[in-house]
Scaffold this motif. Structure first.
Motif, PDB file in Angstrom:
ATOM      1  N   THR A   1      59.377  17.762  19.790  1.00 17.12           N
ATOM      2  CA  THR A   1      58.283  17.449  20.709  1.00 17.12           C
ATOM      3  C   THR A   1      57.362  16.424  20.058  1.00 17.12           C
ATOM      4  N   PHE A   2      56.445  15.881  20.856  1.00 19.76           N
ATOM      5  CA  PHE A   2      55.472  14.954  20.294  1.00 19.76           C
ATOM      6  C   PHE A   2      54.645  15.657  19.220  1.00 19.76           C
ATOM      7  N   ALA A   3      54.266  16.897  19.479  1.00 20.75           N
ATOM      8  CA  ALA A   3      53.445  17.633  18.506  1.00 20.75           C
ATOM      9  C   ALA A   3      54.147  17.717  17.154  1.00 20.75           C
ATOM     10  N   LYS A   4      55.467  17.925  17.164  1.00 23.85           N
ATOM     11  CA  LYS A   4      56.222  17.993  15.905  1.00 23.85           C
ATOM     12  C   LYS A   4      56.297  16.627  15.236  1.00 23.85           C
ATOM     13  N   VAL A   5      56.497  15.583  16.029  1.00 23.92           N
ATOM     14  CA  VAL A   5      56.504  14.214  15.476  1.00 23.92           C
ATOM     15  C   VAL A   5      55.148  13.918  14.848  1.00 23.92           C
TER      16      VAL A   5
ATOM     17  N   ASP B   1      42.943   9.291  11.488  1.00 22.96           N
ATOM     18  CA  ASP B   1      43.604  10.049  12.556  1.00 22.96           C
ATOM     19  C   ASP B   1      44.209   9.103  13.588  1.00 22.96           C
ATOM     20  N   LEU B   2      43.533   7.994  13.836  1.00 26.58           N
ATOM     21  CA  LEU B   2      44.036   7.010  14.795  1.00 26.58           C
ATOM     22  C   LEU B   2      45.352   6.401  14.315  1.00 26.58           C
ATOM     23  N   THR B   3      45.435   6.071  13.044  1.00 29.90           N
ATOM     24  CA  THR B   3      46.664   5.503  12.482  1.00 29.90           C
ATOM     25  C   THR B   3      47.816   6.494  12.619  1.00 29.90           C
ATOM     26  N   ILE B   4      47.537   7.740  12.314  1.00 26.43           N
ATOM     27  CA  ILE B   4      48.560   8.783  12.412  1.00 26.43           C
ATOM     28  C   ILE B   4      49.016   8.938  13.860  1.00 26.43           C
ATOM     29  N   TYR B   5      48.064   8.990  14.792  1.00 25.32           N
ATOM     30  CA  TYR B   5      48.405   9.133  16.209  1.00 25.32           C
ATOM     31  C   TYR B   5      49.233   7.937  16.687  1.00 25.32           C
TER      32      TYR B   5
ATOM     33  N   LEU C   1      52.936   8.146  18.063  1.00 24.39           N
ATOM     34  CA  LEU C   1      53.190   7.760  19.459  1.00 24.39           C
ATOM     35  C   LEU C   1      54.353   6.776  19.544  1.00 24.39           C
ATOM     36  N   ARG C   2      54.398   5.825  18.640  1.00 19.34           N
ATOM     37  CA  ARG C   2      55.487   4.838  18.660  1.00 19.34           C
ATOM     38  C   ARG C   2      56.839   5.479  18.337  1.00 19.34           C
ATOM     39  N   ILE C   3      56.848   6.345  17.348  1.00 14.08           N
ATOM     40  CA  ILE C   3      58.096   7.040  17.002  1.00 14.08           C
ATOM     41  C   ILE C   3      58.525   7.947  18.155  1.00 14.08           C
ATOM     42  N   ALA C   4      57.582   8.700  18.709  1.00 13.16           N
ATOM     43  CA  ALA C   4      57.888   9.618  19.811  1.00 13.16           C
ATOM     44  C   ALA C   4      58.337   8.862  21.058  1.00 13.16           C
ATOM     45  N   ALA C   5      57.769   7.706  21.309  1.00 15.85           N
ATOM     46  CA  ALA C   5      58.200   6.900  22.461  1.00 15.85           C
ATOM     47  C   ALA C   5      59.653   6.470  22.286  1.00 15.85           C
ATOM     48  N   TYR C   6      60.006   6.084  21.081  1.00 13.57           N
ATOM     49  CA  TYR C   6      61.399   5.716  20.794  1.00 13.57           C
ATOM     50  C   TYR C   6      62.328   6.902  21.058  1.00 13.57           C
ATOM     51  N   LEU C   7      61.848   8.109  20.727  1.00 13.02           N
ATOM     52  CA  LEU C   7      62.630   9.330  20.934  1.00 13.02           C
ATOM     53  C   LEU C   7      62.500   9.883  22.362  1.00 13.02           C
TER      54      LEU C   7
END
Length: 114
Positions: free
Chosen positions: A2-6, A22-26, A30-36
């Motif tokens: 899930t996104f939460a796990k990513v 926190d913004l950098t992490i988010y 988000l980019r990795i999760a979008a790819y997935l």
């Protein structure tokens, strides 16, 4: 996954790097999760989005994550990542004291770094 796990994995890997926000992490998550194809289903609040949330909800305590259902139909129909963008971009338009926004840029579109 899930996104939460990513988000949690990205946080664990890059949080130790000096000055990572926190913004950098988010944004990285988000980019990795979008790819997935695992976009967030909840709204993550940090930096400008947290400020926008605080103004919109009259200085209510700002949690780290809120469900989309907490927002009215007009905002709640957006994707969670779009709500995060919306809160950040328009944070100055939700002034809690009822005063006009700090800047209107003479009608020009403004771009915020959230």
């Amino acid at each position: 996954m899930t996104f939460a796990k990513v988000h949690l994995l990205v946080d664990r890997v890059i949080r130790p790097v000096k000055d990572v926000s926190d913004l950098t992490i988010y944004d990285a998550a988000l980019r990795i999760a979008a790819y997935l194809r695992k976009l967030p289903t909840e709204v993550y609040l940090h930096n400008g989005a947290a400020e926008g949330y605080s103004h919109l909800f009259q200085n209510a305590p700002v949690p780290k994550v809120v469900p989309r259902g907490q927002f009215d139909d007009a905002i709640g129909r957006l994707h969670a990542y779009q709500i995060e963008d919306f809160l950040c971009i328009f944070k100055d338009d939700f002034e809690p004291d009822g005063k006009p926004p700090r800047s209107r840029c003479h009608g020009l579109v403004r771009r915020h770094i959230c």
